[in-house]
Write a protein that holds these residues in place. Structure first.
Motif, PDB file in Angstrom:
ATOM      1  N   TYR A 166       0.811  -1.217   0.000  1.00  0.00           N
ATOM      2  CA  TYR A 166       0.000   0.000   0.000  1.00  0.00           C
ATOM      3  C   TYR A 166       0.846   1.269   0.000  1.00  0.00           C
ATOM      4  O   TYR A 166       0.397   2.312  -0.465  1.00  0.00           O
ATOM      5  N   GLU A 167       2.043   1.200   0.527  1.00  0.00           N
ATOM      6  CA  GLU A 167       2.941   2.368   0.442  1.00  0.00           C
ATOM      7  C   GLU A 167       3.227   2.685  -1.021  1.00  0.00           C
ATOM      8  O   GLU A 167       3.228   3.846  -1.431  1.00  0.00           O
ATOM      9  N   PHE A 170       0.267   4.274  -2.611  1.00  0.00           N
ATOM     10  CA  PHE A 170       0.202   5.688  -2.247  1.00  0.00           C
ATOM     11  C   PHE A 170       1.083   6.517  -3.174  1.00  0.00           C
ATOM     12  O   PHE A 170       0.662   7.551  -3.697  1.00  0.00           O
ATOM     13  N   GLU A 171       2.301   6.054  -3.381  1.00  0.00           N
ATOM     14  CA  GLU A 171       3.226   6.777  -4.249  1.00  0.00           C
ATOM     15  C   GLU A 171       2.665   6.874  -5.667  1.00  0.00           C
ATOM     16  O   GLU A 171       2.690   7.940  -6.299  1.00  0.00           O
ATOM     17  N   SER A 173      -0.450   6.654  -6.625  1.00  0.00           N
ATOM     18  CA  SER A 173      -1.703   7.397  -6.683  1.00  0.00           C
ATOM     19  C   SER A 173      -1.486   8.904  -6.722  1.00  0.00           C
ATOM     20  O   SER A 173      -2.208   9.630  -7.406  1.00  0.00           O
ATOM     21  N   ARG A 188      -0.943  10.586   5.262  1.00  0.00           N
ATOM     22  CA  ARG A 188      -0.462   9.418   4.534  1.00  0.00           C
ATOM     23  C   ARG A 188      -0.855   8.136   5.282  1.00  0.00           C
ATOM     24  O   ARG A 188      -1.364   7.181   4.686  1.00  0.00           O
ATOM     25  N   ALA A 189      -0.625   8.141   6.594  1.00  0.00           N
ATOM     26  CA  ALA A 189      -0.944   6.961   7.391  1.00  0.00           C
ATOM     27  C   ALA A 189      -2.432   6.653   7.363  1.00  0.00           C
ATOM     28  O   ALA A 189      -2.833   5.474   7.314  1.00  0.00           O
ATOM     29  N   TYR A 191      -4.644   7.458   4.920  1.00  0.00           N
ATOM     30  CA  TYR A 191      -4.969   6.906   3.600  1.00  0.00           C
ATOM     31  C   TYR A 191      -4.689   5.407   3.570  1.00  0.00           C
ATOM     32  O   TYR A 191      -5.533   4.596   3.175  1.00  0.00           O
ATOM     33  N   ILE A 192      -3.494   5.032   3.971  1.00  0.00           N
ATOM     34  CA  ILE A 192      -3.071   3.632   3.889  1.00  0.00           C
ATOM     35  C   ILE A 192      -3.912   2.760   4.814  1.00  0.00           C
ATOM     36  O   ILE A 192      -4.284   1.630   4.461  1.00  0.00           O
ATOM     37  N   TRP A 195      -7.306   2.217   3.065  1.00  0.00           N
ATOM     38  CA  TRP A 195      -7.215   1.335   1.900  1.00  0.00           C
ATOM     39  C   TRP A 195      -6.997  -0.122   2.295  1.00  0.00           C
ATOM     40  O   TRP A 195      -7.449  -1.036   1.606  1.00  0.00           O
ATOM     41  N   SER A 196      -6.276  -0.336   3.385  1.00  0.00           N
ATOM     42  CA  SER A 196      -5.886  -1.694   3.753  1.00  0.00           C
ATOM     43  C   SER A 196      -6.919  -2.393   4.624  1.00  0.00           C
ATOM     44  O   SER A 196      -6.721  -3.558   4.997  1.00  0.00           O
TER      45      SER A 196
END
Length: 299
Positions: A166-167, A170-171, A173, A188-189, A191-192, A195-196
């Protein structure tokens, strides 16, 4: 201060909703897009909450809202039903609608329903369905820029994300669209984390899978669908379109021809922003929105 509330809707889903501003102020429903949440408005909301009652849901399939598993539950009519059901659940008699990305994509047809509760429409980097479908067939650059939609519709996409993590998602996306330094570590945290969640990624992707838009592969010649070439209803409510002109996914061609599809149209172009303009340039977005939502011409 923002209040978080779980709001059950008569459409069968419960939405996680952020609320800000005075309860007796004019209501504004703000809809985020992919792959985000109500947090899209983190920079814009503080600039508007003194004047308006802000209603910012996580839309179905996103973040802390319900995630139906069937793709059919993400067809446009059901997503639009959620908007009006949310207004009803919160006893909102009239409201303006602001949508970014997918939030804007369903706000266009929501306005075409002619529901008198919807009084004003603001669209942020989200294409009108007629202009978008026409450009996907006739404009090679927009077609090329939209090939990611076909990738998102692939049943293999989730497996690819599992492999890369997922990192990396993120990059991929955001890095093409915005300086990642603009996204604080805690965002950032979040978002991840969203998603997860089990089923979280698939639910977001189902917005693309439930859509009827055709994305031809490069080099294929297709005729325009009848619904694009025929008479199409006009948006009758006053409409503001705000566009980050550096958008690499939705090109400026999406602004062409809107005057033929909207009775009362204003367009504000933000030259130094891209697709994620609500948090790239929140001050510019709020400066355009505030007078428009007050019934005046946009700044």
């Amino acid at each position: 201060m923002t209040e978080m509330r779980k709001v059950p809707l008569k459409t069968g889903v419960t939405l996680n909703v952020a609320l800000a501003g005075r309860a007796d102020a004019p209501a504004v429903i703000l809809l985020h897009g992919f792959p985000e949440s109500h947090r899209t408005w983190r920079g814009v909301a503080p600039l508007l909450e003194d004047e308006f009652r802000l209603v910012m849901p996580d839309q179905r399939g996103f973040a802390a809202s319900d995630r139906p598993t069937d793709v059919e539950q993400y067809q446009a009519d059901k997503l639009i039903d959620d908007i009006y059901a949310l207004a009803e659940a919160l006893e909102i008699e009239s409201f303006a609608l602001v949508g970014h990305d997918w939030g804007g994509a369903i706000s266009w047809p929501a306005a075409l329903r002619g529901d008198k509760r919807l009084t004003r429409l603001a669209i942020i980097n989200a294409p009108h369905p007629v202009v978008f479908q026409k450009s996907l067939i006739e404009d090679a650059d927009q077609r090329a820029a939209s090939q990611y939609i076909s990738a998102f519709r692939s049943k293999m996409f989730e497996k690819g994300v599992e492999s890369m993590g997922y990192e990396a998602l993120f990059e991929k996306s955001f890095s093409r669209h915005v300086d990642l330094g603009l996204i604080p570590p805690e965002e950032r945290a979040q978002y991840i984390a969203d998603w997860s969640e089990p089923g979280g990624l698939t639910a977001m992707l189902n917005w693309y899978r439930g859509s009827k838009v055709m994305v031809p592969p490069p080099g294929v010649t297709l005729p325009l669908p009848d619904w694009v070439t025929g008479a199409f209803p006009k948006v009758e409510v006053p409409t503001l379109v705000i566009w980050g002109m550096q958008d690499k996914a939705l090109l400026p061609i999406q602004l062409e021809g809107l005057d033929r599809l909207v009775d009362d149209l204003e367009i504000v172009r933000i030259a130094d922003a891209g697709h994620f303009v609500p948090w790239e340039k929140p001050e510019a977005v709020a400066a355009a929105l505030k007078p428009f939502l007050q019934g005046q011409r946009a700044a």
